[in-house]
Design a protein around this motif. Structure first.
Motif, short mmCIF file in Angstrom:
data_model
loop_
_atom_site.label_atom_id
_atom_site.label_comp_id
_atom_site.label_asym_id
_atom_site.label_seq_id
_atom_site.Cartn_x
_atom_site.Cartn_y
_atom_site.Cartn_z
N HIS A 104 79.02 26.04 56.80
CA HIS A 104 80.80 26.66 57.68
C HIS A 104 79.63 27.65 58.62
O HIS A 104 80.47 28.23 58.55
CB HIS A 104 81.40 26.20 56.92
CG HIS A 104 81.71 25.70 55.89
ND1 HIS A 104 82.17 24.22 56.14
CD2 HIS A 104 81.42 25.43 54.54
CE1 HIS A 104 82.87 23.37 55.47
NE2 HIS A 104 82.44 23.88 54.58
N THR A 105 78.34 27.66 59.22
CA THR A 105 78.16 28.98 59.49
C THR A 105 77.83 28.13 61.02
O THR A 105 77.61 26.79 61.09
CB THR A 105 77.16 28.96 59.96
OG1 THR A 105 75.60 28.18 59.00
CG2 THR A 105 77.28 30.07 58.31
N PRO A 106 78.01 28.94 62.07
CA PRO A 106 77.78 28.03 63.23
C PRO A 106 75.82 27.66 63.51
O PRO A 106 75.13 28.36 63.40
CB PRO A 106 78.26 29.41 64.82
CG PRO A 106 78.84 29.98 64.07
CD PRO A 106 78.94 30.24 62.64
N VAL A 107 75.77 26.40 63.99
CA VAL A 107 74.61 26.14 64.46
C VAL A 107 74.23 25.92 65.93
O VAL A 107 75.83 26.22 66.71
CB VAL A 107 74.24 25.29 63.89
CG1 VAL A 107 74.13 25.10 62.57
CG2 VAL A 107 75.31 23.75 63.96
N SER A 108 73.16 26.16 66.45
CA SER A 108 72.74 25.53 67.82
C SER A 108 71.48 24.10 67.33
O SER A 108 70.80 24.44 66.75
CB SER A 108 71.68 26.75 68.57
OG SER A 108 70.75 27.10 67.81
N LEU A 109 72.11 23.89 68.64
CA LEU A 109 71.33 22.05 68.85
C LEU A 109 70.66 22.36 70.32
O LEU A 109 70.94 23.07 71.71
CB LEU A 109 72.56 21.09 69.12
CG LEU A 109 71.72 19.58 69.06
CD1 LEU A 109 70.83 18.78 68.26
CD2 LEU A 109 72.63 18.89 69.96
N ASN A 110 69.12 22.03 69.62
CA ASN A 110 68.17 22.42 70.89
C ASN A 110 67.46 21.52 71.67
O ASN A 110 66.39 20.72 70.48
CB ASN A 110 67.65 23.94 70.66
CG ASN A 110 67.40 24.48 70.42
OD1 ASN A 110 68.97 25.80 70.29
ND2 ASN A 110 67.15 25.15 69.62
N VAL A 111 67.35 21.37 72.72
CA VAL A 111 66.60 19.56 72.92
C VAL A 111 64.96 20.14 73.10
O VAL A 111 64.73 21.33 74.68
CB VAL A 111 67.06 19.49 74.29
CG1 VAL A 111 66.38 18.33 74.74
CG2 VAL A 111 68.90 18.40 73.34
N VAL A 112 64.10 19.92 72.43
CA VAL A 112 62.94 20.90 72.69
C VAL A 112 62.22 19.95 72.91
O VAL A 112 61.90 18.30 72.55
CB VAL A 112 62.42 21.61 71.62
CG1 VAL A 112 61.21 21.77 71.66
CG2 VAL A 112 63.32 22.70 70.87
N GLU A 113 60.88 20.14 74.16
CA GLU A 113 60.13 19.39 74.15
C GLU A 113 58.61 20.08 74.18
O GLU A 113 58.29 21.16 74.38
CB GLU A 113 59.21 19.65 76.05
CG GLU A 113 58.54 18.76 76.42
CD GLU A 113 59.02 18.49 78.01
OE1 GLU A 113 58.03 17.24 78.62
OE2 GLU A 113 59.37 18.70 78.74
#
Length: 630
Positions: free
Chosen positions: A130-139
């Protein structure tokens, strides 16, 4: 930017645009990276209360974990801040489609060992509690990992999780109801189909029993009929066999008689074919001898062609040397023109003669090239004739082989009685065709002999043309030699004139500007007494001009009249060369200073050819007759 999902009080319409599962790499603080299958759900929310606006809602869930829920809602204001932070180049209207394209590329590359695009879920805590997360689109590339987009997600609250679970339950119940209805419909359809198939089975079994009974009765009737028909057919076959045996014996006797007759005919035909074969062999030997003679003639013609080519090469070399000599002579003539103005016309005439000889040489060279091309064409034609003769000889050999094969076929025909008529007819056709072919070949050989004779005549004509061109070249060489001799003689005369002028300069001073006449008939005036000389001795000038005019009137048809000049009017006849080389032209310079006595003198006779010897003329009076004082 991070906001919870809107409450249910406002009027909201949701449009799902993407819902697929993707492989995500989860990274926590101090933990190893692991993979997790996360379902990404993207919806467009249009809110109309109190103001009409659109939001982009993104939800991350796990099909195996119902309590895994992360939400993100992006409005137009939030997108502007995101655009400025991450340097995006698209608008809010095009952002959802671009985000979906990136997700699809990540899904396509997720099964590869080294994917180019991948999704990363980064959390600041060691676990996703239950902690904030970040979704990264990586090349990924060999140099660096480039993050195209980074979105921060909030974990779902208890109310959101309950609502999400309730929606999932609702969807499952709806799916269950749909499946139950489908099951009921399928059971009813299957029961109906079962009853129908059972009824059709019973009907088909009854029909089968009927057909079996009918088949047994039909087979018994057929067996009885066939037994009766077999007995009748056996009797008929016995009768027909006896008839066929009798007919066969009769046919055998007739065939034996016919065979004997055909054998006699074939033997007669064999004797005729042997006679024809002997004639053909004799003709072949004659053709071989003719071919040998033609080859010998061909070799002789080739040798003659090679000799002609060598002569042409030598003539070309001589032409080049002649051209070089002509250039040298032209240079000498140009130098003489600057010194003496008297010889200008004659030098130009010699230049014209040289150009004419060059034209003649060029014409002869063109004729030689044409002759070479014609000889090459004749060689090609002769090669074609050789190939045709070879083909004729090959066809004669084939005809001999065919005759041998026919003899073998005749021997085999003795054993083959049934096929003798057809084989004999085919052989007669083949023999007729071969006879026609042989006649055609004989005609072609005669035509080839005639064409060879024509070619020999053409070669003789070409040789005659070559000889004539060679004679013309020799004549042009002789003319060039005579021209060179004349030029050398003129140079000597010029030197003598200059020496005489130097010696007679004191005598001309005592004579008071009187004109001095050289042995060649040239007038040389003292430049110091040029004014007084014209006034003091007009009588001598008049006498000289009158004598020269008499000489020019009594000259023969080969001489050319000179053009009048304002200063010197004493031009006589030119050299005793041929008239075609001494015709006057418009652009020529008149010959000044040479009299007929000098041109007809004995100084020029050893340098001129036999044709160009001057005609005998009346002896001119000496210079003392014109000038008694000298």
């Amino acid at each position: 930017m991070l906001r919870p999902l809107p409450a249910g009080g406002s009027k909201m319409a949701a449009e799902r645009i993407f819902d697929r599962a993707a492989s995500v790499r989860v990274r926590g603080c101090g933990c190893e990276e692991r993979r997790l299958n996360v379902r990404v759900n993207i919806e467009l929310l249009s809110v109309s209360n109190p103001v009409h606006k659109k939001d982009l809602a993104v939800r991350l869930t796990d099909d195996t974990d119902p309590f895994f829920l992360y939400n993100l809602v992006i409005s137009e204001e939030d997108f502007q801040s995101l655009k400025s932070q991450q340097g995006l180049l698209v608008d809010f209207s095009a952002f959802p489609q671009k985000f979906i394209d990136l997700l699809q590329q990540c899904i396509q590359e997720q099964n590869k060992d080294i994917p180019r695009f991948l999704l990363q879920l980064v959390s600041s805590a060691p676990a996703l509690d239950h902690t904030p997360v970040s979704l990264n689109v990586v090349e990924t590339n060999p140099f660096k990992h480039l993050t195209h987009l980074s979105l921060k997600f909030l974990p779902g609250t208890d109310a959101e999780i309950k609502k999400f679970l309730a929606n999932c339950l609702k969807c499952l119940k709806e799916d269950k109801m749909m499946l139950e209805e489908k099951l009921k419909k399928t059971e009813e359809d299957l029961t109906r189909q079962l009853s129908y198939t059972q009824q059709s089975l019973s009907e088909k079994s009854r029909e089968l029993d009927k057909l079996k009974n009918e088949w047994t009765s039909y087979t018994t009737a057929l067996s009885n009929k066939h037994s009766q028909e077999l007995t009748s057919e056996k009797e008929r076959a016995l009768q027909a066999q006896t008839q066929y045996q009798q007919q066969h014996e009769q046919q055998k006797k007739e065939l034996e008689n016919l065979h004997q007759k055909s054998i006699q005919q074939l033997q007669n035909r064999l004797s005729e074919l042997e006679v024809i074969n002997k004639d053909l062999t004799e003709r072949r030997y004659k053709g071989d001898s003719a071919i040998r003679e033609l080859k010998a003639k061909l070799s002789g013609l080739e040798d003659e062609c090679q000799r002609a080519k060598q002569e042409v090469l030598s003539l070309r070399r001589e032409n080049t040397t002649l051209d070089a000599e002509c250039h040298e002579k032209e240079k000498l003539i140009n130098q003489l023109q600057t010194r003496v103005a008297v010889l200008e016309q004659e030098i130009k005439d010699k230049d014209q003669l040289v150009t004419r000889t060059k034209e003649v040489l060029d014409a002869t060279q063109e004729q030689k090239v044409i002759l070479e091309e014609s000889t090459e064409e004749k060689q090609r034609h002769i090669e074609k004739l050789e190939t045709t003769i070879k083909s004729l000889s090959a066809e004669l050999l084939k005809a001999n082989e065919i005759i041998k094969k026919l003899q073998g076929d005749l021997k085999t025909l003795m054993s083959k009685l049934k096929l003798k008529n057809t084989v004999t007819i085919q052989q007669e056709k083949l023999l007729a065709e071969k006879e026609e072919k042989l006649q055609k070949e004989q005609r072609e050989s005669q035509e080839m002999g005639q064409s060879l004779r024509m070619k020999e005549q053409e070669v003789c004509k070409l040789q005659e043309q070559l000889e004539s061109t060679i004679q013309k070249l020799e004549e042009s060489k002789q003319l060039l030699k005579t021209n060179e001799n004349v030029i050398t003689w003129l140079n000597r005369q010029l030197s003598e004139v200059q020496m005489a002028k130097k010696l007679d300069s004191p005598a001309s001073a005592h004579a008071g500007g009187r004109a001095a006449v050289s042995p060649l008939g040239m007038n040389f005036l003292d430049p110091t007494h040029s004014k007084t000389g014209n006034s003091q001795c007009p009588v001598s000038k008049v006498q000289l001009n009158s004598q020269l005019s008499k000489l020019s009137r009594c000259s023969d048809a080969h001489t050319v009249p000179a053009a009048g000049h304002a200063a010197n009017k004493e031009n006589g006849d030119p050299l005793g060369l041929e008239s075609k080389y001494l015709k006057k032209k418009d652009d020529s310079i008149p010959l000044r200073g040479l009299s007929q006595n000098t041109l007809n003198s004995e100084y020029l006779r050893p340098y001129l050819p036999a044709k160009a010897q001057p005609l005998p003329k009346a002896a001119a009076p000496p210079a003392s007759a014109y000038f008694p004082g000298s």
